[in-house]
Design an enzyme around this catalytic site. Sequence first.
Site, PDB file in Angstrom:
ATOM      1  N   HIS A 107       0.844  -1.195   0.000  1.00  0.00           N
ATOM      2  CA  HIS A 107       0.000   0.000   0.000  1.00  0.00           C
ATOM      3  C   HIS A 107       0.882   1.249   0.000  1.00  0.00           C
ATOM      4  O   HIS A 107       1.745   1.409   0.841  1.00  0.00           O
ATOM      5  CB  HIS A 107      -0.918   0.016   1.225  1.00  0.00           C
ATOM      6  CG  HIS A 107      -2.148  -0.819   1.042  1.00  0.00           C
ATOM      7  ND1 HIS A 107      -3.424  -0.303   1.115  1.00  0.00           N
ATOM      8  CD2 HIS A 107      -2.294  -2.131   0.753  1.00  0.00           C
ATOM      9  CE1 HIS A 107      -4.296  -1.264   0.892  1.00  0.00           C
ATOM     10  NE2 HIS A 107      -3.634  -2.387   0.677  1.00  0.00           N
ATOM     11  N   TYR A 130      -9.215   5.776   7.630  1.00  0.00           N
ATOM     12  CA  TYR A 130      -9.336   6.193   9.022  1.00  0.00           C
ATOM     13  C   TYR A 130     -10.408   7.276   9.064  1.00  0.00           C
ATOM     14  O   TYR A 130     -10.228   8.359   8.487  1.00  0.00           O
ATOM     15  CB  TYR A 130      -8.015   6.751   9.549  1.00  0.00           C
ATOM     16  CG  TYR A 130      -6.922   5.715   9.701  1.00  0.00           C
ATOM     17  CD1 TYR A 130      -6.567   5.245  10.969  1.00  0.00           C
ATOM     18  CD2 TYR A 130      -6.226   5.227   8.605  1.00  0.00           C
ATOM     19  CE1 TYR A 130      -5.551   4.297  11.125  1.00  0.00           C
ATOM     20  CE2 TYR A 130      -5.218   4.279   8.748  1.00  0.00           C
ATOM     21  CZ  TYR A 130      -4.900   3.828  10.010  1.00  0.00           C
ATOM     22  OH  TYR A 130      -3.900   2.898  10.163  1.00  0.00           O
ATOM     23  N   PRO A 175      -3.716   1.062  18.733  1.00  0.00           N
ATOM     24  CA  PRO A 175      -3.481   0.565  17.377  1.00  0.00           C
ATOM     25  C   PRO A 175      -3.700   1.593  16.276  1.00  0.00           C
ATOM     26  O   PRO A 175      -3.456   1.290  15.105  1.00  0.00           O
ATOM     27  CB  PRO A 175      -4.488  -0.585  17.256  1.00  0.00           C
ATOM     28  CG  PRO A 175      -5.574  -0.251  18.223  1.00  0.00           C
ATOM     29  CD  PRO A 175      -4.905   0.451  19.361  1.00  0.00           C
ATOM     30  N   LYS A 210       1.487   0.579  15.015  1.00  0.00           N
ATOM     31  CA  LYS A 210       2.878   0.487  15.452  1.00  0.00           C
ATOM     32  C   LYS A 210       3.205  -0.716  16.333  1.00  0.00           C
ATOM     33  O   LYS A 210       4.376  -1.034  16.525  1.00  0.00           O
ATOM     34  CB  LYS A 210       3.261   1.765  16.227  1.00  0.00           C
ATOM     35  CG  LYS A 210       3.267   3.019  15.380  1.00  0.00           C
ATOM     36  CD  LYS A 210       4.260   2.911  14.251  1.00  0.00           C
ATOM     37  CE  LYS A 210       4.134   4.059  13.289  1.00  0.00           C
ATOM     38  NZ  LYS A 210       4.731   3.761  11.981  1.00  0.00           N
ATOM     39  N   TYR A 262       4.049   7.259   9.741  1.00  0.00           N
ATOM     40  CA  TYR A 262       3.277   6.052   9.447  1.00  0.00           C
ATOM     41  C   TYR A 262       4.148   4.955   8.841  1.00  0.00           C
ATOM     42  O   TYR A 262       4.014   3.781   9.213  1.00  0.00           O
ATOM     43  CB  TYR A 262       2.129   6.393   8.490  1.00  0.00           C
ATOM     44  CG  TYR A 262       1.054   5.336   8.421  1.00  0.00           C
ATOM     45  CD1 TYR A 262       0.018   5.317   9.349  1.00  0.00           C
ATOM     46  CD2 TYR A 262       1.059   4.351   7.432  1.00  0.00           C
ATOM     47  CE1 TYR A 262      -0.978   4.353   9.299  1.00  0.00           C
ATOM     48  CE2 TYR A 262       0.066   3.380   7.378  1.00  0.00           C
ATOM     49  CZ  TYR A 262      -0.945   3.386   8.310  1.00  0.00           C
ATOM     50  OH  TYR A 262      -1.930   2.427   8.274  1.00  0.00           O
TER      51      TYR A 262
END
Length: 394
Positions: free
Chosen positions: A72, A201, A293, A297, A385
């Site tokens: 991704h 998200y 979460p 990580k 990220y």
Amino acid sequence: MKTQVAIIGAGPSGLLLGQLLHNAGIQTLVLERQSAEYVQGRIRAGVLEQGMVDLLREAGVSQRMDTEGLVHDGFDIALNGRLIPIDLKTLTCGQSVMIYGQTEVTRDLMAARAAAGAATLYEASNVQPHDLKGEQPWLTFEHEGQAWRLECDYIAGCDGFHGVARQSIPADALKVFERVYPFGWLGVLADTPPVHAELVYAKHARGFALCSMRSPTRSRYYLQVPQDEVVEQWSDARFWNELKARLPSALAEQLVTGPSLEKSIAPLRSFVVEPMQYGRLFLLGDAAHIVPPTGAKGLNLAASDVSTLFRILLKVYREGRLDLLEKYSAVCLRRVWKAERFSWWMTSMLHQFPQADAFSQRIAESELDYFIHSDAGRKTIAENYVGLAYEPIE
């Protein structure tokens, strides 16, 4: 019994450390409290940073990941009915993440360890480390009705938040940092196609939602729920209806629903202990730190701990560099706290806090609005990220 490195816990961090050490000619024995079937059945994270992907390849267990994993190059943030893309690849000069479930990582590592003939003792009970400050620590445990003593050079505690490794360290030798969040995540796994090509998200007045995936035909969805929520109160129909309510209408209309394969509620907390070592016992992964979460990580932090300890032990056994042992905790914690900060920030920006006053809510909304509509802000999100490069051991 004797070994060079005793590993407590046969989750992905314990098995990955064991595989790397075994490939380097360093003897290990893994002790696991649960059965192999239980370990393999755990449903956990699925976003792998490039550093962990590279580490799995170094361990020689990446064949299935490279074939079935989904690369991704970005993810989306849903806000006010719109999708705002975070282009990881462009914003980080070519970096990306891999979608490959922790369950699959564990299965690959278990198969590789069995093929290598390296020993794992499942259903080992009453594991207890001893003489951690000495030059020859040892463990006692019971397996198949017999009591055993295992002598070793070093002990790796990979047995999670509730494991015996951290509990074996005197309480006054550790400093604990913790924040418990007033909500949890209700997660559903379903054999349905993902609602979107990238992870989503979603920030919404009804609460946070996350649309993730494990494959082109298996999806993983989460909803923010109150801390005291009971999973039995959530039928599949109620879950899907609530998820649709929190997504932009265009996504909600194309959501494919189906029976849940697994449904559970996970509490959210931030947790760190310092130091991450005591004598010849080293803490890795959830034994030393927990992150909410939201930042993806947890598993990746465990992998970076594994990389650090593996490279230190490699120099200890090959070059006699005992001086490096005391650097383990400091090296790991530099990365841990950066990941804790990012995970806390993502959680704070995207969730609804029940006790937050109107001013705090507006500040959080304004901060998120700034970051996602600023080139510098999106770059900051992307860099955090995809994860930091692993620190070299010299």
